[in-house]
Design a protein around this motif. Structure first.
Motif, short mmCIF file in Angstrom:
data_model
loop_
_atom_site.label_atom_id
_atom_site.label_comp_id
_atom_site.label_asym_id
_atom_site.label_seq_id
_atom_site.Cartn_x
_atom_site.Cartn_y
_atom_site.Cartn_z
N THR A 1 0.84 -1.35 0.08
CA THR A 1 0.09 0.02 -0.06
C THR A 1 0.77 1.34 0.07
OG1 THR A 1 0.05 0.03 2.53
CG2 THR A 1 -1.90 -1.24 1.42
N MET A 2 0.16 2.46 -0.26
CA MET A 2 0.91 3.82 -0.18
C MET A 2 1.32 4.11 1.37
SD MET A 2 1.10 4.29 -3.33
CE MET A 2 1.77 5.96 -3.42
N ARG A 3 2.17 4.88 1.66
CA ARG A 3 2.62 5.24 3.00
C ARG A 3 1.57 6.28 3.32
NH1 ARG A 3 6.05 1.71 4.74
NH2 ARG A 3 8.22 1.39 3.85
N THR A 4 1.04 6.10 4.27
CA THR A 4 -0.13 6.95 5.13
C THR A 4 0.45 7.95 6.26
OG1 THR A 4 -0.89 5.40 6.58
CG2 THR A 4 -1.95 5.46 4.41
N ALA A 5 1.84 7.75 6.40
CA ALA A 5 2.15 8.61 7.29
C ALA A 5 3.76 9.09 7.00
CB ALA A 5 2.25 8.22 8.81
N THR A 6 4.36 9.92 7.55
CA THR A 6 5.62 10.38 7.53
C THR A 6 6.46 9.89 8.71
OG1 THR A 6 5.33 12.39 5.86
CG2 THR A 6 7.50 12.02 7.19
N VAL A 7 7.60 9.61 8.59
CA VAL A 7 8.51 9.06 9.55
C VAL A 7 9.79 9.66 9.49
CG1 VAL A 7 9.55 6.97 10.58
CG2 VAL A 7 7.35 6.75 9.83
N ILE A 8 10.09 10.37 10.58
CA ILE A 8 11.49 11.26 10.48
C ILE A 8 12.26 10.84 11.93
CG2 ILE A 8 12.41 13.48 11.08
CD1 ILE A 8 9.77 14.79 9.93
N ALA A 9 13.58 10.63 11.63
CA ALA A 9 14.65 10.25 12.76
C ALA A 9 14.54 11.14 13.66
CB ALA A 9 16.07 10.16 12.03
N ARG A 10 14.31 10.93 14.97
CA ARG A 10 14.45 12.06 15.91
C ARG A 10 15.78 12.25 16.30
NH1 ARG A 10 10.38 12.58 20.17
NH2 ARG A 10 11.03 13.93 21.59
N ARG A 11 16.77 11.17 16.32
CA ARG A 11 18.14 11.36 16.31
C ARG A 11 18.71 10.31 15.38
NH1 ARG A 11 20.16 7.95 20.47
NH2 ARG A 11 18.67 6.83 21.79
N GLY A 12 19.97 10.38 15.49
CA GLY A 12 20.73 9.20 14.52
C GLY A 12 20.24 8.02 14.88
N CYS A 13 20.22 6.92 13.67
CA CYS A 13 19.24 5.65 14.05
C CYS A 13 20.13 4.68 13.19
CB CYS A 13 18.01 5.82 13.48
SG CYS A 13 16.97 6.82 14.51
N ASP A 14 20.24 3.54 13.63
CA ASP A 14 20.62 2.21 12.91
C ASP A 14 19.38 1.50 12.98
OD1 ASP A 14 23.43 3.14 12.64
OD2 ASP A 14 23.82 2.04 14.79
N LEU A 15 18.92 1.37 11.47
CA LEU A 15 17.79 0.69 11.15
C LEU A 15 18.17 -0.92 10.43
CD1 LEU A 15 15.88 3.47 9.72
CD2 LEU A 15 15.55 2.69 12.01
N LEU A 16 17.22 -1.66 10.56
CA LEU A 16 17.25 -3.06 9.90
C LEU A 16 16.00 -3.10 8.77
CD1 LEU A 16 18.13 -5.36 12.68
CD2 LEU A 16 19.45 -4.55 10.95
N VAL A 17 16.32 -3.12 7.54
CA VAL A 17 15.55 -2.96 6.68
C VAL A 17 15.01 -4.10 5.86
CG1 VAL A 17 14.98 -1.60 4.45
CG2 VAL A 17 16.37 -0.50 6.13
#
Length: 397
Positions: A343-359
């Motif tokens: 589906t299409m994204r229904t919200a925006t996600v912003i890094a509050r501080r530097g992040c390490d993500l697993l995708v």
């Protein structure tokens, strides 16, 4: 009744202190502050110990360094006492209860290092003239950073797990040392009795040569001695490759196990994946990719195509939804609906501080479902369950 309430209050306080000094996967701000203070105290103490050996420092500077050592030492005493007090809350030792839990916890390697870190303050108070011992124990405090460094802790576990193989290579090294020293003793003893007059004397040359250091202060002069030296150097190169290979391979395996355990725990927490078999979750973990994003970076934008979901390994993000924002922290995840439902994204996600993500990309999940149709069946069932309200809803990302 009052005694019962007082006991419950003490238990709650002890649990709260434990969560600060021994944080789990999701550290609170207080726990992070305590960790930073402890790391700073260790570094300040070690730096002060090293700086105290500078002869150019004035007496006033040395007095100030001793004052700093008193302060850091007092901090370590309080920290050690709190760790012993909260031993009953430790998941591994708390079940023993009472003094037994404290004794078992105090015997662990990190706590032994902590106890050694208290020695400088004790010596400064009781035997201030024992400057050499004080300096040595101050420097040993540096290894207390292993408590806050997963890498250093991993090295310790590797050495403990591979001690048999390392002992075996050590025996091989001792044998090579004796053989090299004996050979050079027989070849050079008559020409250089000062350096090779006995096997113990020749061992110095053998150690330096096997390590390929080559100081040049003791060298063979005979042709046979020089040929033997070449063989010893080659043998030394081969020998030192053995423990390095053992430690490197074990370290890599340990890091992979640690990362897998972390990734597995994060994936298994996702409601959509909670019904999957363990082997299917393990396959999903192998598809994860690491990504680092800076502070205030836009991770996903509302209206974009949903092509991946994210697990937060470190840092915090803000999910902007109508009416405000939701903050997600280490161990949380978002965007799983977009991966499965495309589906299409229904919200925006912003890094509050530097992040390490697993995708986890939808393409990787599609490959997995094509190779294992049972995974798709389980995911479809999970989506249907969520639609029926049996599972907690996901954030609209």
């Amino acid at each position: 009744m009052r005694r019962h309430r007082w006991g419950a209050l003490v238990t709650m306080l002890r649990r709260a202190v434990y969560e600060v000094i021994e944080p789990g996967a999701k550290a609170t701000p207080a726990a992070r502050v305590f960790s930073y203070c402890s790391i700073a105290a260790i570094l300040i103490s070690v730096t002060g110990a090293v700086g105290s050996t500078m002869t150019s420092f004035s007496d006033a500077t040395r007095t100030a360094l001793w004052g700093v050592e008193y302060l850091t030492g007092a901090f370590f005493v309080v920290e050690y006492a709190l760790r012993l007090w909260t031993a009953a809350e430790h998941p591994l030792f708390g079940r023993h209860g009472g003094e037994r839990a404290v004794r078992r916890y105090a015997a662990t390697p990190p706590m032994v290092l902590d106890a050694m870190g208290l020695v400088p303050l004790v010596l400064m108070l009781l035997v201030p003239m024992a400057s050499s011992a004080i300096l040595m124990f101050q420097v040993l405090r540096f290894f207390r950073l292993a408590r806050y460094s997963p890498g250093l802790a991993t090295v310790g576990r590797v050495l403990m797990s591979e001690w048999r193989a390392l002992m075996a290579t050590g025996m091989v090294g001792v044998g090579m040392l004796l053989l090299a020293a004996t050979t050079m003793y027989l070849l050079e003893r008559e020409i250089q009795p000062d350096h090779f007059g006995s096997i113990p004397q020749a061992m110095y040359w053998a150690i330096v040569t096997l390590a390929t250091v080559g100081y040049g202060d003791v060298v063979p002069v005979t042709v046979a001695g020089k040929i033997a030296t070449g063989g010893v150097i080659i043998g030394g190169l081969i020998f030192f490759a053995l423990p390095i290979a053992i430690i490197a391979s074990s370290f890599l395996a340990e890091m992979r196990r640690r990362d897998f355990n972390i990734n597995y725990g994060m994936v298994a927490r996702v409601p959509l994946f909670s019904t999957l078999a363990a082997i299917d979750v393990a396959e999903l973990c192998s598809c994860l990719k690491a990504r680092r994003v800076p502070r205030e970076a836009v991770i996903v934008r509302k209206g974009d195509a949903g092509e991946s979901m994210f697990f937060i390994a470190r840092g915090e993000v803000d999910v902007l939804i109508p009416g405000g924002a939701v903050t997600l922290r280490e161990g949380d995840f978002f965007g799983e609906i977009a991966v499965v439902g495309r589906t299409m994204r229904t919200a925006t996600v912003i890094a509050r501080r530097g992040c390490d993500l697993l995708v986890l990309d939808s393409v990787d999940l599609l490959k997995l479902t094509e190779a294992n149709p049972d995974v798709q069946t389980r995911l479809d069932a999970a989506i249907a369950t969520r639609g029926a309200g049996a599972m907690p809803p996901a954030l609209p990302v």
